[in-house]
Design an enzyme around this catalytic site. Structure first.
Site, short mmCIF file in Angstrom:
data_model
loop_
_atom_site.label_atom_id
_atom_site.label_comp_id
_atom_site.label_asym_id
_atom_site.label_seq_id
_atom_site.Cartn_x
_atom_site.Cartn_y
_atom_site.Cartn_z
N ASP A 1 0.81 -1.21 0.00
CA ASP A 1 0.00 0.00 0.00
C ASP A 1 0.85 1.26 0.00
O ASP A 1 2.08 1.21 0.13
CB ASP A 1 -0.90 0.01 1.24
CG ASP A 1 -1.82 -1.19 1.30
OD1 ASP A 1 -2.24 -1.65 0.23
OD2 ASP A 1 -2.11 -1.67 2.42
N TYR B 1 6.62 -10.14 6.62
CA TYR B 1 6.47 -8.71 6.88
C TYR B 1 7.06 -8.38 8.24
O TYR B 1 7.02 -9.19 9.17
CB TYR B 1 5.00 -8.30 6.87
CG TYR B 1 4.40 -8.13 5.50
CD1 TYR B 1 4.43 -6.90 4.85
CD2 TYR B 1 3.77 -9.20 4.85
CE1 TYR B 1 3.87 -6.74 3.59
CE2 TYR B 1 3.21 -9.04 3.60
CZ TYR B 1 3.26 -7.81 2.98
OH TYR B 1 2.70 -7.65 1.73
#
Length: 420
Positions: free
Chosen positions: A134, A211
């Site tokens: 994002d 992540y």
């Protein structure tokens, strides 16, 4: 009549010059095809033609560019994967489909076109990417795959992995990492490349993704957060921990392999920098930031770790409670793991890459030092209680338990509305 004669004379001159350029074009093309290392040093001005890209300076550089030297390549190509690092602060995400600029993908394709590593229709590149991070999210291990121009005589669409390559197959290939990093902006870098077989997909061939989320410990209860994080392990329906896209996503089952909360370093400072390290086979849209947001509420003592069990139980909690996601800037896509994939680059390129990253680190440390100096200087400022600031500190809003909050439509409700 004199004007007509003059124009005809100029036309003949131009035709003659075109023949000379075509002849020079053919000679240069022949020289390039007979050169195994693709490196030619031009006398007089120090220019170097290496790996299909002209370096140095002087008139011949511009002359070759004007002649369309990149277009004279044999257009042989090979299917490769590129490992990409980017600092996401100024980008509107990775993917370029959102019609917002700049994007990481958009900058990469500008570099590919500028270096003439791609040609033809974009659909023919068989382009794929591992993840769609994002706005504001960074990565040190994003992976993309596509066909690029190659120095080899024949196109290679049946590549083996680097460990299986012969010396002859790797010798003389374009140094993709160096070529691209020379034209990419400072906050994007290609870390390595790997030959891949045609059936490879950066998205679907990925075995797992990792992540990391950075945060300051402060007064957070790390033990409670770790207890709650372990409830995410295994396969669960994560529809209450994502931004639901009911039109395109119909399966919300995802498998979390590991979830750790660790100190970033061994600092003895009271406010320790921490990381959440999450490894999974795949992730839903905004899934990591939603999970982190709920863990922060648990760390503050506003929610019990058991709220994770209730949110993962879609029969008891079919609708996602409304809550803000964790900020995007601290989130980093650390790695994408593939079977047999080993990224490579030349030793000189690796050294240049490390020097660039070290320079960027030092630059941001300098900025941090300046703000730290301002913080220290603020202690010299005296407070005058006679000055009215006309500012009344707002009373903090009382916490509303997640399961008592307004909810979003369920998946079934969204589908019913979409089909109507």
């Amino acid at each position: 009549m004199d004007l007509v004669a003059t124009l005809q004379s100029e036309l003949e001159t131009l035709r003659s010059r075109m023949k000379e350029l075509e002849s020079e074009n053919a000679k240069l093309s022949a020289q390039l095809s007979n050169c195994s290392c693709q490196e030619t040093k031009e006398k007089g001005n120090g220019s170097v033609l290496k790996n299909g890209v002209l370096e140095g300076h002087g008139k011949k550089k511009n002359k070759l560019r004007d002649l369309g030297y990149g277009a004279m390549m044999h257009h042989s190509k090979r299917y490769v994967a590129l490992k990409v690092m980017y600092f996401g602060l100024r980008f509107y995400g990775f993917a370029s489909e959102a019609q917002m600029d700049p994007t990481v993908e958009g900058e990469i394709f500008k570099a590919l076109e500028r270096t003439r590593l791609i040609f033809g229709d974009k659909k023919e590149l068989q382009y794929s990417r591992c993840g769609r991070t994002d706005k504001g999210v960074s990565s040190v291990g994003q992976v993309i795959a596509l066909f690029l121009r190659s120095n080899h005589r024949e196109s290679r669409g049946d590549n083996k992995y680097p460990g299986e390559n012969s010396i002859e197959e790797s010798c003389g290939e374009i140094d993709y990492v160096r070529v691209l990093n020379r034209v990419l902006p400072n906050d994007i870098r290609i870390m390595g490349w790997s030959p891949i077989p045609v059936g490879f997909s950066a998205r679907f061939s990925c075995l797992s993704r990792v992540y990391k989320y950075f945060f300051w410990q402060g007064n957070l209860n790390i033990t409670a957060m770790q207890t709650a994080a372990e409830k995410f392990l295994g396969e669960h329906d994560f529809r209450n921990f994502c931004k639901m896209d009911a039109d395109n996503v119909h399966n919300y089952l995802r498998h979390i392999i590991s979830f750790e909360i660790l100190p970033f370093n061994e600092s003895d400072k009271a406010d320790q920098l921490m990381i959440m390290k999450i490894k999974g086979s795949a992730f839903l849209w905004h899934q990591v930031r939603c999970m982190v947001a709920v863990l922060f509420l648990i760390g503050q003592g506003l929610e019990s770790p058991n709220v994770i069990d209730l949110l993962l139980d879609i029969e008891r909690t079919p609708r996602k409670p409304q809550f803000p996601m964790a900020p995007e800037i601290p989130l980093v896509l650390q790695s994408c793991e593939f079977e047999g994939l080993k990224f490579i680059c030349s030793s000189d390129t690796k050294q240049s890459l490390n020097e660039h990253l070290e320079w960027e680190c030092r630059s941001y440390k300098l900025q941090s030092a300046i703000f730290h100096e301002a913080l220290l200087n603020s202690s010299c400022i005296e407070i005058d209680n006679n000055i009215s600031s006309n500012y009344t500190k707002k009373k903090g809003a009382s916490h509303i338990p997640l399961l008592s909050r307004p909810t979003e439509p369920s998946y079934e409700e969204r589908r019913k509305k979409s089909d109507a």
